[in-house]
Enzyme design. Sequence first.
Site, PDB file in Angstrom:
ATOM      1  NE  ARG A 652      -3.417   2.028   2.996  1.00  0.00           N
ATOM      2  CZ  ARG A 652      -3.947   2.306   4.179  1.00  0.00           C
ATOM      3  NH1 ARG A 652      -3.488   1.715   5.266  1.00  0.00           N
ATOM      4  NH2 ARG A 652      -4.937   3.148   4.272  1.00  0.00           N
ATOM      5  CB  VAL A 727       8.753   3.241  -2.502  1.00  0.00           C
ATOM      6  CG1 VAL A 727       7.442   2.522  -2.359  1.00  0.00           C
ATOM      7  CG2 VAL A 727       8.715   4.572  -1.787  1.00  0.00           C
ATOM      8  N   GLY A 728      11.860   3.671  -1.235  1.00  0.00           N
ATOM      9  CA  GLY A 728      12.932   4.652  -1.418  1.00  0.00           C
ATOM     10  C   GLY A 728      14.075   4.179  -2.292  1.00  0.00           C
ATOM     11  CD  GLU A 729      17.691   1.681   0.185  1.00  0.00           C
ATOM     12  OE1 GLU A 729      16.880   1.263   1.041  1.00  0.00           O
ATOM     13  OE2 GLU A 729      18.902   1.474   0.251  1.00  0.00           O
TER      14      GLU A 729
HETATM   15  N1  MCN Z   1       6.169   5.902   0.666  1.00  0.00           N
HETATM   16  C1  MCN Z   1       4.815   5.683   0.419  1.00  0.00           C
HETATM   17  N2  MCN Z   1       4.296   4.435   0.541  1.00  0.00           N
HETATM   18  C2  MCN Z   1       5.067   3.382   0.913  1.00  0.00           C
HETATM   19  C3  MCN Z   1       6.441   3.595   1.190  1.00  0.00           C
HETATM   20  C4  MCN Z   1       6.965   4.869   1.078  1.00  0.00           C
HETATM   21  O1  MCN Z   1       4.109   6.629   0.079  1.00  0.00           O
HETATM   22  N3  MCN Z   1       4.542   2.173   1.026  1.00  0.00           N
HETATM   23  C5  MCN Z   1       6.778   7.233   0.419  1.00  0.00           C
HETATM   24  C6  MCN Z   1       6.693   8.207   1.583  1.00  0.00           C
HETATM   25  O2  MCN Z   1       6.576   9.510   1.087  1.00  0.00           O
HETATM   26  C7  MCN Z   1       8.042   8.051   2.268  1.00  0.00           C
HETATM   27  C8  MCN Z   1       8.964   7.755   1.110  1.00  0.00           C
HETATM   28  O3  MCN Z   1       8.151   7.066   0.146  1.00  0.00           O
HETATM   29  O4  MCN Z   1       8.409   9.243   2.913  1.00  0.00           O
HETATM   30  C9  MCN Z   1      10.179   6.878   1.436  1.00  0.00           C
HETATM   31  O5  MCN Z   1       9.805   5.838   2.260  1.00  0.00           O
HETATM   32  P1  MCN Z   1      10.714   4.535   2.534  1.00  0.00           P
HETATM   33  O6  MCN Z   1      10.718   3.676   1.358  1.00  0.00           O
HETATM   34  O7  MCN Z   1      10.256   3.956   3.829  1.00  0.00           O
HETATM   35  O8  MCN Z   1      12.205   5.098   2.706  1.00  0.00           O
HETATM   36  P2  MCN Z   1      12.800   5.899   3.960  1.00  0.00           P
HETATM   37  O9  MCN Z   1      11.808   6.837   4.460  1.00  0.00           O
HETATM   38  O10 MCN Z   1      13.443   4.943   4.899  1.00  0.00           O
HETATM   39  O11 MCN Z   1      13.898   6.795   3.245  1.00  0.00           O
HETATM   40  C10 MCN Z   1      15.164   6.311   2.986  1.00  0.00           C
HETATM   41  C11 MCN Z   1      15.319   5.889   1.527  1.00  0.00           C
HETATM   42  C12 MCN Z   1      16.714   5.501   1.279  1.00  0.00           C
HETATM   43  S1  MCN Z   1      17.305   4.213   2.195  1.00  0.00           S
HETATM   44  C13 MCN Z   1      17.504   6.198   0.390  1.00  0.00           C
HETATM   45  S2  MCN Z   1      19.100   5.674   0.120  1.00  0.00           S
HETATM   46  C14 MCN Z   1      16.970   7.342  -0.294  1.00  0.00           C
HETATM   47  C15 MCN Z   1      15.504   7.281  -0.442  1.00  0.00           C
HETATM   48  O12 MCN Z   1      14.878   6.946   0.698  1.00  0.00           O
HETATM   49  N4  MCN Z   1      17.530   8.558  -0.150  1.00  0.00           N
HETATM   50  C16 MCN Z   1      16.823   9.661  -0.569  1.00  0.00           C
HETATM   51  N5  MCN Z   1      14.942   8.285  -1.137  1.00  0.00           N
HETATM   52  C17 MCN Z   1      15.504   9.521  -1.101  1.00  0.00           C
HETATM   53  N6  MCN Z   1      14.831  10.602  -1.545  1.00  0.00           N
HETATM   54  C18 MCN Z   1      15.382  11.828  -1.425  1.00  0.00           C
HETATM   55  N7  MCN Z   1      14.684  12.886  -1.875  1.00  0.00           N
HETATM   56  N8  MCN Z   1      16.619  12.013  -0.889  1.00  0.00           N
HETATM   57  C19 MCN Z   1      17.347  10.971  -0.461  1.00  0.00           C
HETATM   58  O13 MCN Z   1      18.537  11.154   0.087  1.00  0.00           O
HETATM   59 MO1  MOS Z   2      19.640   4.104   2.007  1.00  0.00          MO
HETATM   60  S1  MOS Z   2      21.384   3.670   0.954  1.00  0.00           S
HETATM   61  O1  MOS Z   2      19.640   2.587   2.894  1.00  0.00           O
HETATM   62  O2  MOS Z   2      20.187   5.255   3.172  1.00  0.00           O
END
Ligand code: MCN
Ligand code: MOS
Length: 768
Positions: A652, A727-729
């Site tokens: 989701r 989703v971030g990576e």
């Molecule tokens: N999100 C969502 N629904 C989900 C999961 C996430 O809508 N099911 C959206 C949210 O807006 C959330 C964002 O995606 O704030 C990222 O969520 P998540 O995948 O949980 O990642 P983190 O919050 O742990 O962020 C870290 C991740 C990593 S590890 C790296 S590397 C990275 C990334 O995020 N670095 C970033 N994305 C980045 N984006 C920006 N702008 N800058 C970085 O340095």
């Molecule tokens: Mo992301 S490379 O796990 O901060």
Amino acid sequence: MSPLDSTLRRGDASDGIGGRPPRIDGLAKIRGEALYALDQPVQGVAHAVLVTSTIAAGRVRSIHYEAAESAPGVLLVLTPDNTPPLRAASSWTGEAPAQPEFRALEPEIHHAGQQIALVVAETLEQATEAALLLRIEYDTAPSIADFDAPEAEAGEALPPLSIERGDAASALAASLIRIEAEYRTPRDYNMPIEPHGLIARWEGETLTVWEPSQWLDGMARSYAEWFGIPFENVRLVSPFIGGGFGSKALALPHGAITAQAARLLGRPVKLALTRPQTFTAFGGRPATRQVLELGADQDGRLLAIRHRGWQETSREGIWVEPLNAATALMYDVPHLSSRQHLVPVHTVTPSAKRAPGENPSAFALECAMDELAHALGLDPLQLRLRNEPARDPHSGKPWSSRSLREAYQAGADAFGWERRDPRPGMMSEGRLRIGLGMAAGTYPVRRSAGEAMVRIMADGSVEVASSTSDMGTGAYTILAQTAASVFGLPLSRVRVVLGDSTLPRAPVSGGSQMAGLMTGAVDKAARAARDELIGLALSDARSPLRGVANTLAVIGGELVPPRGEAAALPIAALLAALGRDRVEALRDTLAENGLKPEDRYRAFTTISTMRAPTDGDYSMHSWCAHFVELAVDEDFGTIRLRRIVTAFDAGRLYNPRLAESQIKGGIVMGIGQALLEGGIVDRRHARVLNNNLADYLLPTQADIPPIEVISVGEPDRHASVLGGKGVGELGIVGLAAAISNAVFHATGRRLRSLPMDLAQLGSAGHHT
Ligand code: MCN
Ligand code: MOS
């Protein structure tokens, strides 16, 4: 319209979880009101300049600093000679240090660009000028420039990364169709726009550090341990971050020396790394080399994979980039042999860059799958569908969710995969050869505990507080949405405070775990605060709703009797009647993660309690499928991207606009990785030559084609409280392979080494 704006068209009025509101911190950022760490107006701040080693191996014999010390405005010159040691800090995994002491400046040199002195002056210009006056003498020792150097030696295979499933050698020998190839990725650097740096200020035994941070609690722990002060005496402040991508998770030596200078001077000190220093003060993704052999039967069923990997690490530290992270779980293959070796060289210790492990792993595997498909005369998408595993082939556990088939389907439909002529080099437009390629990607669901405070304020608005930070990901927004959902409030009535280590704790915003964890913690705290509010409304003698109903709903800032037993009561009116200025709840998810209250410090300040994706009854991962169209101009040797469609399953989506933006960001970074980025090592000096943004190329808007992203995920309740996966990576994983596969489709030539450069393509041009 910019290709990056393609999702702006679909608006959604909902402010709750699953809605698409734009970032709540967006206006502050574009108005310049968002203060980043180095923007903080700190009274009396002195300016530091870091001086770094020009040699890669050996020893600093002496640093003559008399001239620098007497230069105008200079306050302090720190060198290995006059800098007292700090206490060593435990590692980010929570292991105790091997030695008792840590020297932020040491005479032994392990890599070019290692910090060896710090000059502090009244102004940045004076510090810069004085730094040039240092006369440094070295005893130079031979260096190992990179893992291709003749002196470089690979270590033993890493036991935790060695997999032997079945008998890969025999199965390969018996396979009718076999391919073998070597894939390479270079050193890739984390290049956030905001440079690393900090302002450190001491007040007695209390240290405040303004520093961009993906992990306030972990970094505060390091500072506390270095200086031998309680964790509570360190306050790390990082309200906004201009990108980190893995590089801002740990406290680094330049932070230690700056805090030390501030302590010695009795004055706040500010350091901003120069862009070249961001290539040496911390490591990026190490260079990797992988050899893959794939064997299949004539129907395209994978029989065996043999995988050998090598990666660079430093001489004095270890970074492991797990090269089989995708290899071991993408496909249903009975026989797998995988090994990985570290090759120590004179470099700064490599570190995390977006999807460490999965990224290079998928590059090799997904290119190899394309090679196998070609050898079989099978559509690469069909090959993947034929080898979809019903459960995790490595752990044997069922998937918590794997909508990769759906992603293949949705992506192929949106992209128009069926118009692809299967024969390479057959699609063209005038002089241009057109290539269509695809590849898959994956990223695990990691989990730790979260903690959050939710406050219902006297005016009926809600405040959310946590020490987690927002790198540009959207943390502020989704945590506001989480609270808005629980209270039925518009986002304008929710305030989110993040990025301060004195707030309720949060683990690292890394491993794409933060959104899942912290929405869970905020949801729990918000429900607890709401239930307490309802309880007070029903039972407190001063409540106008006492005895009116036996339950209440909270909607739009009002307490609502469900069957219209009485008029709705604004929260503000209830709190006024009760004589309270707030109702608040602090909640953590330690218990949900099998932890006890006494684990709290360790859980948030180390990664020792982080759970593996297969720790539980399921194997949990996000998935994606990339489709790329590009045009190759063989006369000019250029590769122009035309279109990218990516379909993904991240469960989701808390905010689809932001999640799509994350996937697009990963894709953009993957484009850089595929076509532009890579550290160029000067073999003579073991130094990275292109240590600036004019020579280390990142994609610009003009390099980015229209990108369409499609979510096919369903809520996954095993993965997180609210059903999302990371989703971030995810978006960067497999993207470079899809581009390489599309170049092959266009030209008939394989580009197996990143970045795919003009020289490689020049020889690729003459294939027919
Ligand atoms: N999100 C969502 N629904 C989900 C999961 C996430 O809508 N099911 C959206 C949210 O807006 C959330 C964002 O995606 O704030 C990222 O969520 P998540 O995948 O949980 O990642 P983190 O919050 O742990 O962020 C870290 C991740 C990593 S590890 C790296 S590397 C990275 C990334 O995020 N670095 C970033 N994305 C980045 N984006 C920006 N702008 N800058 C970085 O340095
Ligand atoms: Mo992301 S490379 O796990 O901060």
